[in-house]
Design an enzyme around this catalytic site. Structure first.
Site, short mmCIF file in Angstrom:
data_model
loop_
_atom_site.label_atom_id
_atom_site.label_comp_id
_atom_site.label_asym_id
_atom_site.label_seq_id
_atom_site.Cartn_x
_atom_site.Cartn_y
_atom_site.Cartn_z
CG ASP A 177 -2.10 0.92 1.06
OD1 ASP A 177 -2.99 0.60 0.24
OD2 ASP A 177 -2.13 1.96 1.73
CG ASP A 207 -7.86 -0.86 -9.27
OD1 ASP A 207 -8.84 -1.53 -9.63
OD2 ASP A 207 -7.06 -1.24 -8.39
CG HIS A 211 -8.92 0.39 -0.85
ND1 HIS A 211 -9.19 -0.26 0.33
CD2 HIS A 211 -9.75 -0.15 -1.78
CE1 HIS A 211 -10.13 -1.18 0.12
NE2 HIS A 211 -10.48 -1.12 -1.15
CD GLU A 244 -12.57 -0.83 -8.06
OE1 GLU A 244 -13.06 -1.98 -8.07
OE2 GLU A 244 -11.36 -0.61 -7.87
NE ARG A 342 -17.09 0.23 -17.19
CZ ARG A 342 -16.57 0.27 -15.95
NH1 ARG A 342 -15.51 1.01 -15.71
NH2 ARG A 342 -17.13 -0.40 -14.97
#
Length: 493
Positions: A177, A207, A211, A244, A342
């Site tokens: 990370d 992506d 996070h 995302e 999409r």
């Protein structure tokens, strides 16, 4: 003076974030296709031979940077970066740049799936990437960037998805990370994205955005260069950003934290449209589709029936494996004026890890086509199904019109107009739809673009005659192949 400077900074940040919602489409085009795991040369040819002529607006491509090589070459190895060199199984930097140029030349924009959250997961010993770069992921050593252990968050596992610290600073499924608050990490990510902008891309799918802290992403996005005017973008154009963020409505990290930075993937759209066309909800409830269902505002929502992740999961999400409801859901998706659309273009898979079609040397193979233009060698190519690419044309034809003339039978037979330019009818009941319905179209005969095509003034499928009052006789049998009928002004016989 400080107050004035602070106000100007806020105004600039606000204008940049608004600009990052603009996908920079040509003309009336307004559908993106995800050509999942395609090679760059094949995408260039697809832009020129199919996507451009059929009116597609853009392509989401798989990650472009060097990734770890995993045994069996599963698709997810592309999501384990090892450097920012532009060499993958899809091709090298020269081939990528050529593809971007050729697609831009025919009005098809390129959006890159980018990995800003992490590098690769653990690997025993020295890992070798697709460009030959070596790394030691267990030591968080990635000399190809370079990154060292100090550029990452401390090692920890996400065990509590309601703990913001864990979600944003621990390792997602073991992936190392990155610390996006680090000046060095920020500089390398910005350098990578700016290089892609120089090559002519129109934007990025980010992506695992949830996070990463939204304030770190805001800094990175606002530091990017404007789009390259040599590729037809207006001066001062900002890259289109779609992020995302998986949010089922009860997440500690909310989609709302990211929606002002760029568009956000609206996963609830995917789940609910799957529920409806699997028969778990009556289609009549779709009249209030969109924000009425608690979804994001239309201009902030990236919408899809399925994506490369959730098509592999159990649950309500539809995929190519359920072709009739999938085509019906896609028709509704592209006909209803909500979201940034999409569509998916998949390869066949039997399990979660199935790699893309490849030869004995584990090289991705090019799609091949039958006489009808459908893919035949392990590539599904939903975007080449007539029922789907015809709805891309429908969406282009009815752009900037609203829903009018809604009709339903109180259950799962519905129809609606898009102004006076288009008409869609769907039958998800176990009995026929046979009804005179208001199509809102000018009088004349129209080709149903789902069952056939308009070729040299003749329709190869069903046709519907519309009278002076705008009504036409609509029949969709319960056992019809598709369960949907679509008419629009550009398909008038």
């Amino acid at each position: 003076m400080f107050k004035l400077a602070f106000t100007l900074t806020l105004c600039l940040a606000g204008s940049l974030s608004l600009a990052q919602h603009n996908p920079h489409w040509w003309g009336n085009r307004n559908t993106i296709v995800h050509l999942f795991e395609w090679k760059w040369l094949d995408i260039a040819q697809e832009c020129e031979n199919f996507l451009g002529p059929q009116g597609f607006a853009g392509v989401q491509v798989s990650p472009v940077n060097e990734n770890i090589i995993s045994a069996g070459r599963p698709w997810w190895e592309r999501y384990q970066p090892i450097s920012y060199k532009l060499t993958t199984r899809s091709g090298n930097e020269e081939e990528f740049g050529d593809m971007v140029r050729r697609c831009n030349d025919v009005g098809v924009r390129i959006y890159v799936d980018v990995l800003l959250n992490h590098m690769s997961g653990d690997f025993d010993g020295v890992a070798v990437g697709t460009a030959g770069t070596e790394a030691e992921p267990r030591k968080k050593s990635f000399p190809g960037v370079p990154y060292t252990a100090q550029d990452f968050h401390p090692t920890c596992e996400i065990t509590d998805w309601n703990d913001r610290f864990q979600v944003q600073q621990c390792e997602l499924v073991g992936l190392k990370d990155l610390n996006q608050s680090s000046d060095w990490v920020r500089s390398k990510l910005i350098e990578f994205l700016d290089h892609l902008i120089e090559l002519g891309v129109a934007g990025f799918r980010v992506d695992a955005a949830k996070h990463m802290a939204s304030e770190d992403l805001e800094f990175i996005y606002s530091s990017l260069s404007n789009l390259n005017i040599a590729h037809g973008f207006p001066h001062n154009s900002r890259p289109f950003i779609f992020q995302e963020v998986i949010d089922h409505g009860h997440e500690t990290v909310s989609r709302d934290e990211y929606k002002d930075l760029g568009a956000v993937t609206e996963f609830r759209f995917s789940e609910e449209i799957g529920n409806a066309f699997r028969g778990n909800n009556a289609l009549k409830w779709l009249q209030s589709w969109g924000t009425g269902w608690g979804f994001l505002p239309s201009g902030q929502a990236l919408t899809f029936v399925d994506n490369h992740d959730n098509q592999r999961d159990a649950g309500a999400v539809l995929s190519y494996k359920s072709p009739k409801p999938y085509k019906m859901a896609t028709a509704f998706h592209l006909a209803y004026p909500y979201g940034i659309s999409r569509v998916m273009s998949s390869f066949a898979f039997d399990d979660h890890d199935t790699p893309p079609p490849q030869d004995a040397q584990e090289r991705i193979i090019s799609p091949e086509f039958d006489e009808d233009g459908a893919c035949v060698n392990g590539w599904i190519c939903e975007h080449r199904w007539r029922q789907i690419y015809a709805m891309v044309g429908f969406k282009n034809a009815v752009r900037d019109t609203e829903i009018t003339g809604w009709w339903d039978n109180g259950d799962s037979q519905i129809s609606f107009c898009r102004g006076n330019k288009g008409f869609l009818a769907l039958n998800n009941n176990l009995y026929d739809l046979s009804q005179d319905l208001n199509t809102c179209l000018p009088a004349g005969t129209y080709c149903d673009v789902i069952s056939g095509s308009l070729i040299d003034g003749s329709c190869t499928g069903k046709s519907v005659t519309v009278n002076e009052q705008g009504y036409g006789y609509i029949h969709i049998g319960s056992d019809d192949f598709d369960g949907v009928l679509a008419l629009h002004v550009d398909a008038k016989v």
